[in-house]
Design a protein around this motif. Structure first.
Motif, PDB file in Angstrom:
ATOM      1  N   GLY A  45       0.807  -1.227   0.000  1.00  0.00           N
ATOM      2  CA  GLY A  45       0.000   0.000   0.000  1.00  0.00           C
ATOM      3  C   GLY A  45       0.829   1.259   0.000  1.00  0.00           C
ATOM      4  O   GLY A  45       0.333   2.338   0.289  1.00  0.00           O
ATOM      5  N   ILE A 108      -8.720   0.235  -8.925  1.00  0.00           N
ATOM      6  CA  ILE A 108      -8.233   1.403  -8.191  1.00  0.00           C
ATOM      7  C   ILE A 108      -6.942   1.100  -7.420  1.00  0.00           C
ATOM      8  O   ILE A 108      -6.220   2.019  -7.010  1.00  0.00           O
ATOM      9  CB  ILE A 108      -9.344   1.960  -7.260  1.00  0.00           C
ATOM     10  CG1 ILE A 108      -9.012   3.371  -6.758  1.00  0.00           C
ATOM     11  CG2 ILE A 108      -9.615   1.026  -6.091  1.00  0.00           C
ATOM     12  CD1 ILE A 108      -8.840   4.387  -7.865  1.00  0.00           C
ATOM     13  N   TYR A 112      -2.886   2.772  -5.235  1.00  0.00           N
ATOM     14  CA  TYR A 112      -2.415   2.466  -3.875  1.00  0.00           C
ATOM     15  C   TYR A 112      -1.162   1.595  -3.849  1.00  0.00           C
ATOM     16  O   TYR A 112      -0.431   1.554  -2.865  1.00  0.00           O
ATOM     17  CB  TYR A 112      -3.492   1.707  -3.088  1.00  0.00           C
ATOM     18  CG  TYR A 112      -4.834   2.379  -2.990  1.00  0.00           C
ATOM     19  CD1 TYR A 112      -4.948   3.697  -2.578  1.00  0.00           C
ATOM     20  CD2 TYR A 112      -6.010   1.675  -3.282  1.00  0.00           C
ATOM     21  CE1 TYR A 112      -6.195   4.305  -2.469  1.00  0.00           C
ATOM     22  CE2 TYR A 112      -7.250   2.269  -3.173  1.00  0.00           C
ATOM     23  CZ  TYR A 112      -7.339   3.587  -2.765  1.00  0.00           C
ATOM     24  OH  TYR A 112      -8.566   4.180  -2.660  1.00  0.00           O
ATOM     25  N   ARG A 189     -13.674   1.007  -6.949  1.00  0.00           N
ATOM     26  CA  ARG A 189     -13.509   1.607  -5.629  1.00  0.00           C
ATOM     27  C   ARG A 189     -13.780   0.533  -4.584  1.00  0.00           C
ATOM     28  O   ARG A 189     -14.423  -0.486  -4.872  1.00  0.00           O
ATOM     29  CB  ARG A 189     -14.448   2.787  -5.411  1.00  0.00           C
ATOM     30  CG  ARG A 189     -15.917   2.428  -5.532  1.00  0.00           C
ATOM     31  CD  ARG A 189     -16.784   3.505  -4.918  1.00  0.00           C
ATOM     32  NE  ARG A 189     -16.506   3.630  -3.492  1.00  0.00           N
ATOM     33  CZ  ARG A 189     -17.226   4.367  -2.660  1.00  0.00           C
ATOM     34  NH1 ARG A 189     -18.227   5.066  -3.103  1.00  0.00           N
ATOM     35  NH2 ARG A 189     -16.924   4.411  -1.384  1.00  0.00           N
ATOM     36  N   PHE A 190     -13.269   0.753  -3.395  1.00  0.00           N
ATOM     37  CA  PHE A 190     -13.537  -0.192  -2.320  1.00  0.00           C
ATOM     38  C   PHE A 190     -14.800   0.206  -1.568  1.00  0.00           C
ATOM     39  O   PHE A 190     -15.126   1.394  -1.461  1.00  0.00           O
ATOM     40  CB  PHE A 190     -12.352  -0.258  -1.358  1.00  0.00           C
ATOM     41  CG  PHE A 190     -11.275  -1.186  -1.837  1.00  0.00           C
ATOM     42  CD1 PHE A 190     -11.207  -2.491  -1.377  1.00  0.00           C
ATOM     43  CD2 PHE A 190     -10.365  -0.774  -2.797  1.00  0.00           C
ATOM     44  CE1 PHE A 190     -10.248  -3.362  -1.845  1.00  0.00           C
ATOM     45  CE2 PHE A 190      -9.386  -1.640  -3.277  1.00  0.00           C
ATOM     46  CZ  PHE A 190      -9.319  -2.937  -2.794  1.00  0.00           C
ATOM     47  N   GLU A 193     -15.026  -0.373   3.846  1.00  0.00           N
ATOM     48  CA  GLU A 193     -13.581  -0.195   3.874  1.00  0.00           C
ATOM     49  C   GLU A 193     -12.902  -0.390   5.224  1.00  0.00           C
ATOM     50  O   GLU A 193     -11.687  -0.553   5.280  1.00  0.00           O
ATOM     51  CB  GLU A 193     -13.227   1.203   3.333  1.00  0.00           C
ATOM     52  CG  GLU A 193     -13.598   1.352   1.882  1.00  0.00           C
ATOM     53  CD  GLU A 193     -13.068   2.637   1.272  1.00  0.00           C
ATOM     54  OE1 GLU A 193     -12.128   2.552   0.480  1.00  0.00           O
ATOM     55  OE2 GLU A 193     -13.609   3.713   1.609  1.00  0.00           O
ATOM     56  N   PHE A 194     -13.653  -0.303   6.309  1.00  0.00           N
ATOM     57  CA  PHE A 194     -13.008  -0.425   7.622  1.00  0.00           C
ATOM     58  C   PHE A 194     -13.752  -1.381   8.545  1.00  0.00           C
ATOM     59  O   PHE A 194     -14.978  -1.464   8.525  1.00  0.00           O
ATOM     60  CB  PHE A 194     -12.924   0.945   8.318  1.00  0.00           C
ATOM     61  CG  PHE A 194     -11.945   1.874   7.662  1.00  0.00           C
ATOM     62  CD1 PHE A 194     -10.593   1.792   7.969  1.00  0.00           C
ATOM     63  CD2 PHE A 194     -12.363   2.801   6.718  1.00  0.00           C
ATOM     64  CE1 PHE A 194      -9.676   2.632   7.347  1.00  0.00           C
ATOM     65  CE2 PHE A 194     -11.446   3.649   6.102  1.00  0.00           C
ATOM     66  CZ  PHE A 194     -10.105   3.570   6.417  1.00  0.00           C
ATOM     67  N   VAL A 205     -10.471   2.027  17.123  1.00  0.00           N
ATOM     68  CA  VAL A 205      -9.434   1.927  16.090  1.00  0.00           C
ATOM     69  C   VAL A 205     -10.074   1.343  14.836  1.00  0.00           C
ATOM     70  O   VAL A 205     -11.091   0.652  14.912  1.00  0.00           O
ATOM     71  CB  VAL A 205      -8.227   1.054  16.528  1.00  0.00           C
ATOM     72  CG1 VAL A 205      -7.581   1.616  17.778  1.00  0.00           C
ATOM     73  CG2 VAL A 205      -8.631  -0.394  16.726  1.00  0.00           C
ATOM     74  N   TYR A 206      -9.466   1.654  13.686  1.00  0.00           N
ATOM     75  CA  TYR A 206     -10.034   1.268  12.390  1.00  0.00           C
ATOM     76  C   TYR A 206      -9.014   0.454  11.605  1.00  0.00           C
ATOM     77  O   TYR A 206      -7.886   0.909  11.376  1.00  0.00           O
ATOM     78  CB  TYR A 206     -10.423   2.525  11.607  1.00  0.00           C
ATOM     79  CG  TYR A 206     -11.397   3.399  12.360  1.00  0.00           C
ATOM     80  CD1 TYR A 206     -12.769   3.176  12.260  1.00  0.00           C
ATOM     81  CD2 TYR A 206     -10.939   4.416  13.197  1.00  0.00           C
ATOM     82  CE1 TYR A 206     -13.667   3.960  12.968  1.00  0.00           C
ATOM     83  CE2 TYR A 206     -11.833   5.202  13.918  1.00  0.00           C
ATOM     84  CZ  TYR A 206     -13.192   4.970  13.800  1.00  0.00           C
ATOM     85  OH  TYR A 206     -14.067   5.742  14.514  1.00  0.00           O
ATOM     86  N   TRP A 207      -9.416  -0.740  11.217  1.00  0.00           N
ATOM     87  CA  TRP A 207      -8.572  -1.613  10.392  1.00  0.00           C
ATOM     88  C   TRP A 207      -9.089  -1.579   8.965  1.00  0.00           C
ATOM     89  O   TRP A 207     -10.259  -1.847   8.722  1.00  0.00           O
ATOM     90  CB  TRP A 207      -8.649  -3.060  10.886  1.00  0.00           C
ATOM     91  CG  TRP A 207      -8.089  -3.316  12.239  1.00  0.00           C
ATOM     92  CD1 TRP A 207      -8.744  -3.227  13.417  1.00  0.00           C
ATOM     93  CD2 TRP A 207      -6.747  -3.735  12.560  1.00  0.00           C
ATOM     94  NE1 TRP A 207      -7.907  -3.567  14.457  1.00  0.00           N
ATOM     95  CE2 TRP A 207      -6.678  -3.885  13.966  1.00  0.00           C
ATOM     96  CE3 TRP A 207      -5.605  -4.004  11.793  1.00  0.00           C
ATOM     97  CZ2 TRP A 207      -5.517  -4.282  14.615  1.00  0.00           C
ATOM     98  CZ3 TRP A 207      -4.446  -4.400  12.440  1.00  0.00           C
ATOM     99  CH2 TRP A 207      -4.406  -4.532  13.841  1.00  0.00           C
ATOM    100  N   MET A 208      -8.198  -1.310   8.034  1.00  0.00           N
ATOM    101  CA  MET A 208      -8.619  -1.279   6.638  1.00  0.00           C
ATOM    102  C   MET A 208      -8.984  -2.680   6.175  1.00  0.00           C
ATOM    103  O   MET A 208      -8.280  -3.650   6.460  1.00  0.00           O
ATOM    104  CB  MET A 208      -7.499  -0.724   5.771  1.00  0.00           C
ATOM    105  CG  MET A 208      -7.995  -0.273   4.424  1.00  0.00           C
ATOM    106  SD  MET A 208      -6.778   0.756   3.588  1.00  0.00           S
ATOM    107  CE  MET A 208      -6.910   2.270   4.525  1.00  0.00           C
TER     108      MET A 208
END
Lengths: 256, 256
Positions: A45, A108, A112, A189-190, A193-194, A205-208
């Motif tokens: 990424g 996309i 990244y 696009r995703f 996402e989290f 907390v946010y995990w992709m």
């Protein structure tokens, strides 16, 4: 078969120890001398990110007949930039191949991906460049089809060259491919996402995570890869939208 | 003048404390409610990099009438992605503006820039997006012209929208600009890219440096900005080279 005069630079974003780059190196050896300059650890990424505020280092890891391996403390694009400014300062390589990435870079993901970002950096310096990605995130997986197609397209590039400021991005499905298809990059696009979770102190907390969808109307690399084809898409370095230029000029001239 | 219903997302790559984003926020307040979601520190050169292997966090830093400021532990693209998935989950913002970057992002910097990368992420989610960069790396500098032009183009975008998967990148020269010019992104590259030095143990280290040149034939944003103009270039998210598709298809079909 081996042409001694051909010099090939190899990089990736999974790090110099990854299975993908090791098997790619072996697959490219029949085509020329291979020099690996790859990150010292995972940089997934990383896009075309560069390191401008810290110094970076190169470390020689292995040398044998036809193969030399360096690790670099920087990003994938740093690896290529530094290789071209040091090891290949006097003579540019004939080809840059990045990957094999553990995970696809269709749609996309082009913007990244560190694997594509590294290949873009070769393209910036007018080195014919190919990014290779396999639709399998496993650390250990079957790379045989991906490396065979990578070698095949590498030969084509060595024979025919590539247009100015244009690189190739290849995506390989799992299993035995149905064939090779030239295609557009999907307008993707995703979504979703989290994943939301908590740290040990109870903070969010946010995990992709997420999955890619096609948000356009054209069937591109994402769909063809999912259908079982190896896809090959030409990527242009200059991102200017020529189509919108006149309309934007009109709006500005009308005195916004 | 203020339209209460307009929601504007602001981000950057220099971090939420930078002068550029603070002054941009003030300049955009007359246009709508401004929500800042920006990195918790500098992320220059982050491109469109994303954080996929570590969790990221949001922190509310400031809230007053019309302005809310969050910091994020991730990359610039992470900031926008996370903002659109949390704060703006129910209703997308009407506009994303990133910057004002301390340093220009003309020419090849489009692919390296975190400021442009963040705007690309807005574009991925169909939010009209503008990246603004000033040709001055100083931490404290005159942002007045950059923010005035940013507000002017923001109004235009709010009135006219932008085409599908197209964002705008603006570069502002130092001093009073001669005017605003719509133009191509320059086909540029950096030369003299590294300064070689040593670490405390005598190992070679490489510091990124260099200057950008135009390696093509078209005068673009780099030259016009250097000549004193504010430049505005439309950037297309899909990087496929449509021009090379048929030729590549022919080569593949010939059975490379």
């Amino acid at each position: 078969m081996k042409e001694e005069s051909i010099e090939i630079l190899v990089s990736n974003d999974d790090g110099f120890r990854a299975q993908g780059i090791r098997e790619l190196t072996e697959a490219l050896r029949p085509l020329g001398n291979v020099t690996v300059v790859a990150p010292d650890g995972p940089r997934s990424g990383a896009s075309a990110a560069i390191t401008s505020t810290l110094p970076i280092k190169l470390k020689l890891r292995h040398r044998e007949e036809g193969v030399t391996i360096y690790s670099c403390t920087g990003t994938p694009a740093d690896c290529v930039k530094l290789a071209l400014n040091t090891i290949f300062k006097e003579r540019k390589p004939d080809l840059l191949v990045t990957g094999v990435n553990h995970g696809n870079n269709a749609g996309i993901c082009v913007i990244y991906s560190g694997t594509v970002g590294a290949a873009m950096e070769g393209c910036v310096s007018d080195v014919p460049s190919l990014a290779v990605s396999l639709d399998d995130h496993s650390e250990i997986c079957d790379m045989s089809h991906a490396t065979a197609y990578a070698a095949r397209v590498s030969r084509m590039i060595l024979q025919n060259g590539l247009p100015h400021d244009t690189m190739l991005s290849m995506n390989v499905p799992q299993g035995k491919p149905l064939g090779l298809r030239v295609c557009m990059v999907t307008d993707g696009r995703f979504v979703d996402e989290f994943m939301t979770s908590e740290d040990a102190r109870g903070n969010a907390v946010y995990w992709m995570t997420g999955r890619q969808i096609n948000k356009g109307t054209v069937e591109g690399d994402l769909e063809l890869m999912r259908a079982g084809y190896v896809t090959l898409s030409p990527i242009k370095l200059n991102m200017t939208s020529r189509r919108y230029l006149p309309e934007l000029e009109r709006l500005i001239n009308e005195g916004i």
